[in-house]
Scaffold this motif. Structure first.
Motif, short mmCIF file in Angstrom:
data_model
loop_
_atom_site.label_atom_id
_atom_site.label_comp_id
_atom_site.label_asym_id
_atom_site.label_seq_id
_atom_site.Cartn_x
_atom_site.Cartn_y
_atom_site.Cartn_z
N ALA A 150 42.99 46.24 38.35
CA ALA A 150 43.37 46.60 39.72
C ALA A 150 43.52 48.11 39.85
O ALA A 150 43.07 48.71 40.84
N ARG A 151 44.13 48.71 38.87
CA ARG A 151 44.31 50.17 38.88
C ARG A 151 42.96 50.89 38.74
O ARG A 151 42.65 51.79 39.52
N ASP A 152 42.13 50.46 37.81
CA ASP A 152 40.84 51.11 37.56
C ASP A 152 39.88 50.95 38.73
O ASP A 152 39.09 51.83 39.02
N TRP A 153 39.92 49.79 39.39
CA TRP A 153 39.01 49.52 40.50
C TRP A 153 39.61 49.86 41.85
O TRP A 153 38.99 49.64 42.88
N SER A 154 40.84 50.37 41.85
CA SER A 154 41.55 50.71 43.09
C SER A 154 41.61 49.53 44.05
O SER A 154 41.27 49.63 45.23
N VAL A 155 42.02 48.38 43.52
CA VAL A 155 42.12 47.14 44.28
C VAL A 155 43.56 46.63 44.14
O VAL A 155 44.18 46.79 43.09
N ALA A 156 44.06 46.02 45.18
CA ALA A 156 45.40 45.44 45.11
C ALA A 156 45.41 44.28 44.11
O ALA A 156 44.46 43.49 44.07
N PRO A 157 46.45 44.18 43.30
CA PRO A 157 46.52 43.07 42.34
C PRO A 157 46.42 41.70 43.01
O PRO A 157 45.90 40.75 42.40
N SER A 158 46.85 41.59 44.25
CA SER A 158 46.77 40.30 44.95
C SER A 158 45.32 39.87 45.19
O SER A 158 45.05 38.69 45.38
N ALA A 159 44.38 40.81 45.14
CA ALA A 159 42.97 40.47 45.32
C ALA A 159 42.43 39.65 44.15
O ALA A 159 41.36 39.05 44.25
N PHE A 160 43.16 39.62 43.06
CA PHE A 160 42.72 38.89 41.88
C PHE A 160 43.12 37.42 41.91
O PHE A 160 42.75 36.66 41.03
N GLY A 161 43.88 37.00 42.92
CA GLY A 161 44.28 35.60 43.03
C GLY A 161 43.09 34.65 43.02
O GLY A 161 43.04 33.72 42.22
N PRO A 162 42.11 34.87 43.90
CA PRO A 162 40.93 33.99 43.88
C PRO A 162 40.14 34.09 42.57
O PRO A 162 39.54 33.10 42.13
N ASP A 216 32.54 44.49 39.77
CA ASP A 216 33.36 44.32 40.97
C ASP A 216 33.98 42.92 40.97
O ASP A 216 33.75 42.12 40.05
N LEU A 217 34.76 42.65 41.99
CA LEU A 217 35.47 41.37 42.06
C LEU A 217 34.53 40.18 42.17
O LEU A 217 34.80 39.11 41.62
N TRP A 218 33.43 40.32 42.89
CA TRP A 218 32.49 39.21 43.05
C TRP A 218 31.86 38.83 41.72
O TRP A 218 31.77 37.65 41.39
N GLN A 219 31.41 39.82 40.98
CA GLN A 219 30.83 39.53 39.67
C GLN A 219 31.86 38.92 38.74
O GLN A 219 31.58 37.97 38.01
N LEU A 220 33.06 39.49 38.76
CA LEU A 220 34.12 38.98 37.90
C LEU A 220 34.45 37.52 38.26
O LEU A 220 34.58 36.67 37.37
N GLY A 221 34.54 37.23 39.54
CA GLY A 221 34.83 35.87 39.98
C GLY A 221 33.75 34.90 39.56
O GLY A 221 34.04 33.79 39.09
N PHE A 222 32.50 35.30 39.72
CA PHE A 222 31.39 34.42 39.32
C PHE A 222 31.41 34.16 37.82
O PHE A 222 31.29 33.01 37.37
N LEU A 223 31.58 35.21 37.04
CA LEU A 223 31.59 35.06 35.59
C LEU A 223 32.80 34.26 35.11
O LEU A 223 32.71 33.49 34.15
N ARG A 224 33.93 34.42 35.79
CA ARG A 224 35.11 33.62 35.44
C ARG A 224 34.88 32.14 35.76
O ARG A 224 35.30 31.27 35.02
#
Length: 137
Positions: free
Chosen positions: A49-61, A109-117
């Motif tokens: 979240a810090r490295d990508w400048s994204v809110a930690p709450s964006a990682f919920g999904p 990014d979050l989309w790639q991370l979500g897909f791979l997860r």
């Protein structure tokens, strides 16, 4: 005089040897990888979240994608193990868990991370019922 023993009776009376213990240990390690995989992202989330400048709450999904994959993988690859053989499905899916986990490192990014997860969860979900069934057998 007793009649011929059934296969189940012979198996139940047999001693547990090194081979059976090795199978149980391998299946236990597969289950351990499941827990480690899920915990690793939970630990990495604040840093990402810090490295990508994204809110930690964006990682919920993203964190939920693993569980959705596990659910679908358990249902799909569990049934496939019943049809094609548990060992065969386990030997197919478990190496791919490693590939998918390593690919997660390259997510940009979050989309790639979500897909791979999701993919990693799907494969882990396929390993769990088959490893459990093999251990029980």
């Amino acid at each position: 005089m007793e009649g011929p023993a059934s296969a189940a009776t012979l198996i139940n009376r047999a001693a547990v040897g090194r081979y059976q213990l090795a199978i149980v240990c391998v299946c236990a390690l597969i289950a351990l990888v499941d827990g480690l995989d899920i915990q690793a992202l939970a630990i990495a989330t604040p840093h990402l979240a810090r490295d990508w400048s994204v809110a930690p709450s964006a990682f919920g999904p993203i964190l939920s994608a693993s569980f959705a994959g596990i659910m679908l993988g358990t249902m799909t690859l569990g049934m496939l193990g019943d049809r094609l053989g548990r060992r065969r499905v386990l030997l197919f899916a478990f190496p791919l868990v490693g590939v998918a986990s390593l690919a997660t490192i390259a997510a940009a990014d979050l989309w790639q991370l979500g897909f791979l997860r999701f993919v990693t969860g799907f494969l882990i979900g396929g390993c769990l019922p088959n490893a459990t069934a093999i251990t029980a057998e």
